[in-house]
Design an enzyme around this catalytic site. Structure first.
Site: not given
Length: 569
Positions: A89, A442, A487
């Site tokens: 990232r 996501c 999640c």
């Protein structure tokens, strides 16, 4: 962090001795300031993984070890280790990206990242599928254009966000610059990063290696963002520390400060929960950095270092009390907070297509489904943005909603960019439903180790089924925020959406309803652990009733609350 802000109390709390720290805290304390054995672990070609302790330390360096969960069981049957790879990232404050940056990111994606770039909900990019032997080359490639991955993950101040969709004014430009200034200030000093990835020699010194963070850094991740009303595209109330810009005749005058927001919760741990930030007051612009130091040092010294699920700043605020935390911030900042200044938000989405800016230039916001920059049939996003970057004289801005803005285009250059958009099948935002344009998902499966259900890969199909209901009820062009997370951790900021799904098991989700359209209200758990058929069966009559009974200008989340659905949840 710099050490020259005299007003900030940098004393460290010693009430939690090492023998009482949780395992992650002990690991950090004994890691030699995040060096661990990362350098030697990267050299081991027998495995695609790194040793267990280093997996957590690598997060501070901006990467996660992952594996391909689609083939995990098959590899286990073949007695092979999982297909390990790494997610990397980039630190990109405010989502500001030059054409030079983009071309390097594109190059690295094609060389090491599976021909794809993922735009995140925090205005940066991730590479997935990077093999261990290519990690150092990828980090050094970023360094070629002065990009890094420091603190993109880990227990520290993550990448700083900044509104990407205001009125495109000088105020917007100034806040983007301030977000970069603050990001450079709050990241760890990370000598280990320069040694491991750039090959710098370790230098002996009597100066403290981490003058602010110390050996154990923060108890958990810490998120900071800047918002420019009326746009709340960064979802300011979900940030640990938020700066709401208050403008004047000469630019930014100061900021309203919010503290204690956070989306994550741990499944089956009822003491964890999403929380919206509290507005605690106003500071002049000159106190921007001292305020960040003060807030972060409160979390550093008083955050929970024993129970990791309770270690986020939002729990510190609740455990200590907002008034106590505010007083401690003022004491450490050396200045009292002023009363908050008036402001108003009206949306948290993006504005698509072309629009003219205050200085006579043009911006084009490109819709990128789930932030997945890839080439596919009829739509070549990766190739198209590469072609545009080669001729673009302005900037790119990554939005918190996983889209990209081709920014600062001169009138005479617009036609050339329009031609490239059309050539690559990218000029179609006007043909996309409002629901799809206001959706986020996501990454989830197959790469995220925490995912319990699909998100990014499932979103397009699920949206298509909801769109059929909307079209039937005449709601196709009505914006409704919808978000899916694989999640309960909430990377897609689901708990402030009007409709949200959070994964519980393959094909099973918790359904949340009633969040505020511009992120000002948490939604409510409506049904638990249900599949697609049940979700659509619930949504269909509610949307039909909304179409018939809504008041003028009433948003879907507000209708859900007024109609009493949340009381029956």
């Amino acid at each position: 962090m710099s050490t020259n802000d005299k007003n900030v109390d940098r004393s460290r709390d010693v009430s939690q001795p090492l023998d009482r720290l949780g395992p992650d805290e002990t690991l950090k304390a004994e890691s030699d300031y995040l060096r661990g054995t990362i350098s030697t672990g990267l050299l081991d070609r027998i495995t695609g993984a790194v040793p267990d302790p280093d997996i957590k330390l690598l997060k501070f360096h901006g990467m996660y070890q992952q594996d391909d969960r689609d083939i995990r069981d098959e590899r286990r049957r073949q007695k092979l280790e999982p297909a390990y790879h790494f997610m990397i990232r980039v630190r990109m404050p405010g989502g500001v990206c030059t054409p030079e940056h983009w071309l390097k990111l594109d190059e690295l994606a094609r060389a090491y990242g599976g021909d794809s770039i993922r735009l995140t909900t925090r205005q940066t990019i991730q590479f997935h599928w990077v093999l261990k032997e290519n990690v150092r080359a990828a980090i050094q490639g970023l360094h070629d254009v002065l990009l890094d991955t420091i603190a993109a993950c880990g227990d520290d101040a993550r990448g700083v966000m900044s509104t990407a969709n205001p009125l495109d004014s000088a105020l917007h430009e100034e806040v983007a610059r301030l977000s970069k200034e603050l990001s450079d200030h709050v990241i760890p000093r990370m000598r280990a990063y320069h040694e491991i990835w750039y090959g710098d020699e370790r230098v002996a010194t009597s100066e403290p290696e981490e003058p602010f963070y110390g050996k154990t850094y923060l108890p958990r991740k810490f998120k900071i963002g800047f918002a420019i009303p009326p746009s709340n595209d960064i979802d300011i109330y979900t940030q640990d520390l938020g700066y709401i810009a208050i403008g004047g005749a000469d630019g930014v005058e100061g900021f309203n400060i919010t503290i204690g927001g956070g989306m994550g919760r741990t499944d089956n741990v009822p003491t964890t929960y999403p929380r919206l930030a509290d507005l605690i007051g106003y500071i002049p612009k000159s106190l921007m950095i001292p305020a960040a130091d003060a807030v972060m040092s409160v979390q550093r010294d008083y955050g929970n270092r024993v129970e990791r699920p309770r270690a986020r700043f939002k729990y510190t605020v609740d455990d200590k009390g907002v008034d106590w935390v505010k007083g401690e911030i003022e004491r450490r900042m050396g200045s009292a907070l002023e009363p908050a200044r008036p402001f108003q938000f009206d949306s948290n989405g993006d504005i698509f297509g072309w629009r003219e800016t205050a200085n006579g230039r043009f911006n084009y916001t490109l819709y990128v489904a789930s932030g997945r920059v890839v080439d596919g049939a009829g739509k070549q996003i990766l190739a198209g943005l590469r072609a545009i970057a080669r001729i673009h004289k302005g900037m790119f801005r990554l939005t918190p909603n996983q889209n990209v803005i081709i920014a600062d285009v001169a009138a005479e250059d617009r036609a050339e960019i329009e031609a490239l958009l059309a050539e690559h099948g990218l000029e179609d935002s006007n043909e996309t439903s409002a629901l799809r344009l206001n959706s986020i998902a996501c990454v989830a499966l197959p790469t995220c180790a925490l995912a319990m259900a699909e998100a990014e890969r499932y979103l397009p199909d699920f949206l298509g089924k909801v769109e059929k209901i909307l079209e039937k009820e005449g709601l196709r062009d009505d914006p409704i925020t919808i978000r899916i997370s694989g999640c309960p951790n909430g990377c897609s900021r689901p708990y402030v959406a009007e409709i949200a799904l959070t994964g519980r098991a393959p094909g099973k989700y918790n359904l949340y309803l009633g969040g505020g359209f511009h992120g000002e209200r948490l939604n409510t758990l409506y049904r638990e652990n249900i599949g697609e058929d049940a979700i659509l069966e619930i949504l269909s009559p509610i949307l039909a009733r909304y179409a018939k009974e809504r008041e003028t200008g009433e948003r879907f989340g507000d209708f859900i609350k007024r109609a009493g659905y949340l009381e029956a949840a």
